[in-house]
Motif scaffolding. Structure first.
Motif, PDB file in Angstrom:
ATOM      1  N   ASN A 110       0.837  -1.199   0.000  1.00 23.81           N
ATOM      2  CA  ASN A 110       0.000   0.000   0.000  1.00 23.81           C
ATOM      3  C   ASN A 110       0.878   1.257   0.000  1.00 23.81           C
ATOM      4  OD1 ASN A 110       0.796  -0.552   2.707  1.00 23.81           O
ATOM      5  ND2 ASN A 110      -0.625   0.992   3.384  1.00 23.81           N
ATOM      6  N   HIS A 153       2.811   4.374   0.939  1.00 22.79           N
ATOM      7  CA  HIS A 153       3.188   5.015   2.195  1.00 22.79           C
ATOM      8  C   HIS A 153       4.533   5.710   2.021  1.00 22.79           C
ATOM      9  CE1 HIS A 153       4.966   0.945   2.489  1.00 22.79           C
ATOM     10  NE2 HIS A 153       5.936   1.505   3.200  1.00 22.79           N
ATOM     11  N   TYR A 154       4.828   6.603   2.940  1.00 22.22           N
ATOM     12  CA  TYR A 154       6.041   7.399   2.860  1.00 22.22           C
ATOM     13  C   TYR A 154       7.160   6.779   3.697  1.00 22.22           C
ATOM     14  CZ  TYR A 154       3.002  11.000   0.875  1.00 22.22           C
ATOM     15  OH  TYR A 154       2.130  11.701   0.096  1.00 22.22           O
ATOM     16  N   ASP A 201       9.123   3.356   7.908  1.00 16.78           N
ATOM     17  CA  ASP A 201       7.835   3.788   7.368  1.00 16.78           C
ATOM     18  C   ASP A 201       7.342   5.013   8.125  1.00 16.78           C
ATOM     19  OD1 ASP A 201       7.666   1.788   5.521  1.00 16.78           O
ATOM     20  OD2 ASP A 201       6.488   0.454   6.791  1.00 16.78           O
ATOM     21  N   PRO A 240       3.933   6.653   8.980  1.00 18.85           N
ATOM     22  CA  PRO A 240       2.522   6.273   8.852  1.00 18.85           C
ATOM     23  C   PRO A 240       1.559   7.448   8.669  1.00 18.85           C
ATOM     24  CG  PRO A 240       3.229   6.054  11.122  1.00 18.85           C
ATOM     25  CD  PRO A 240       4.420   6.560  10.349  1.00 18.85           C
ATOM     26  N   MET A 241       2.035   8.587   8.179  1.00 14.95           N
ATOM     27  CA  MET A 241       1.145   9.719   7.922  1.00 14.95           C
ATOM     28  C   MET A 241       0.287   9.443   6.682  1.00 14.95           C
ATOM     29  SD  MET A 241       3.995  12.372   6.416  1.00 14.95           S
ATOM     30  CE  MET A 241       2.934  13.586   5.626  1.00 14.95           C
ATOM     31  N   GLN A 242      -0.785  10.211   6.553  1.00 14.17           N
ATOM     32  CA  GLN A 242      -1.684  10.018   5.417  1.00 14.17           C
ATOM     33  C   GLN A 242      -1.004  10.422   4.113  1.00 14.17           C
ATOM     34  OE1 GLN A 242      -5.513  11.911   5.978  1.00 14.17           O
ATOM     35  NE2 GLN A 242      -6.254  11.017   4.074  1.00 14.17           N
ATOM     36  N   VAL A 243      -1.198   9.609   3.089  1.00  7.66           N
ATOM     37  CA  VAL A 243      -0.621   9.907   1.775  1.00  7.66           C
ATOM     38  C   VAL A 243      -1.438  11.032   1.128  1.00  7.66           C
ATOM     39  CG1 VAL A 243      -0.275   8.955  -0.551  1.00  7.66           C
ATOM     40  CG2 VAL A 243       0.368   7.616   1.452  1.00  7.66           C
ATOM     41  N   ALA A 244      -0.753  12.066   0.657  1.00  8.06           N
ATOM     42  CA  ALA A 244      -1.430  13.230   0.083  1.00  8.06           C
ATOM     43  C   ALA A 244      -1.876  12.937  -1.342  1.00  8.06           C
ATOM     44  CB  ALA A 244      -0.505  14.442   0.135  1.00  8.06           C
ATOM     45  N   GLU A 245      -3.132  12.500  -1.503  1.00 12.00           N
ATOM     46  CA  GLU A 245      -3.617  12.138  -2.835  1.00 12.00           C
ATOM     47  C   GLU A 245      -3.767  13.366  -3.733  1.00 12.00           C
ATOM     48  OE1 GLU A 245      -6.923   9.751  -1.678  1.00 12.00           O
ATOM     49  OE2 GLU A 245      -5.502   8.175  -1.088  1.00 12.00           O
ATOM     50  N   THR A 246      -3.956  14.536  -3.119  1.00 11.81           N
ATOM     51  CA  THR A 246      -4.113  15.760  -3.917  1.00 11.81           C
ATOM     52  C   THR A 246      -2.827  16.123  -4.656  1.00 11.81           C
ATOM     53  OG1 THR A 246      -3.614  17.029  -1.946  1.00 11.81           O
ATOM     54  CG2 THR A 246      -5.939  16.785  -2.490  1.00 11.81           C
TER      55      THR A 246
END
Ligand SMILES: [Zn+2]
Ligand SMILES: [Zn+2]
Length: 136
Positions: free
Chosen positions: A72, A74-75, A87, A89-95
């Motif tokens: 999946n 992730h950064y 890893d 675990p911050m939210q992936v910036a889809e924008t």
């Protein structure tokens, strides 16, 4: 041991990891179970597994390639001192994909983001060495 069985072994061994091991690490672990396995075999299988999308190959770390089982998006954080990959675990910036697509005429399927810095352990070691310098 046949080729497909060895590939399974490599995949199984990698899936035991929550970190991002190199081929060397997987090789030394597998060697205990199967002394006939070679580093070249392990590396070839890791590359094949990455090519067919079963695992991820991280090429942004200098030196040896690191691999991971987690697919999946992730950064990552890379320690510039010891090369450890962690890893984030911050939210992936889809924008970001949308924003970048204004500049790319093709199709964007995702992005990688790598943070650089000093890990916990290296930071602690650095502090210790600074203290040593103070004493001089
Ligand atoms: Zn470090
Ligand atoms: Zn990862």
């Amino acid at each position: 041991m046949n080729y497909s069985r060895q590939r399974e072994e490599v995949l199984e061994q990698l899936s035991c990891h929550i970190d991002h091991p190199t081929a060397d690490v997987i090789y030394s672990e597998l060697r205990e179970k199967d002394p006939t396995i070679s580093l070249a075999t392990v590396y070839r299988n890791l590359k094949l597994l990455a090519q067919n999308g079963s695992i991820r190959r991280l090429t942004f770390v200098s030196g040896a390639d690191h691999f991971e089982h987690k697919l999946n998006p992730h950064y990552h954080f890379v320690c510039d001192f010891c090369g450890k990959v962690i890893d984030v675990p911050m939210q992936v910036a889809e924008t970001l994909d949308e924003a970048a697509s204004q500049y790319i005429s093709g199709k964007i399927t995702g992005h990688d983001l790598v943070f650089h810095g000093i890990c916990d352990e290296c930071k602690a070691a650095e502090k210790l060495s600074v203290r040593d310098d103070d004493r001089l």
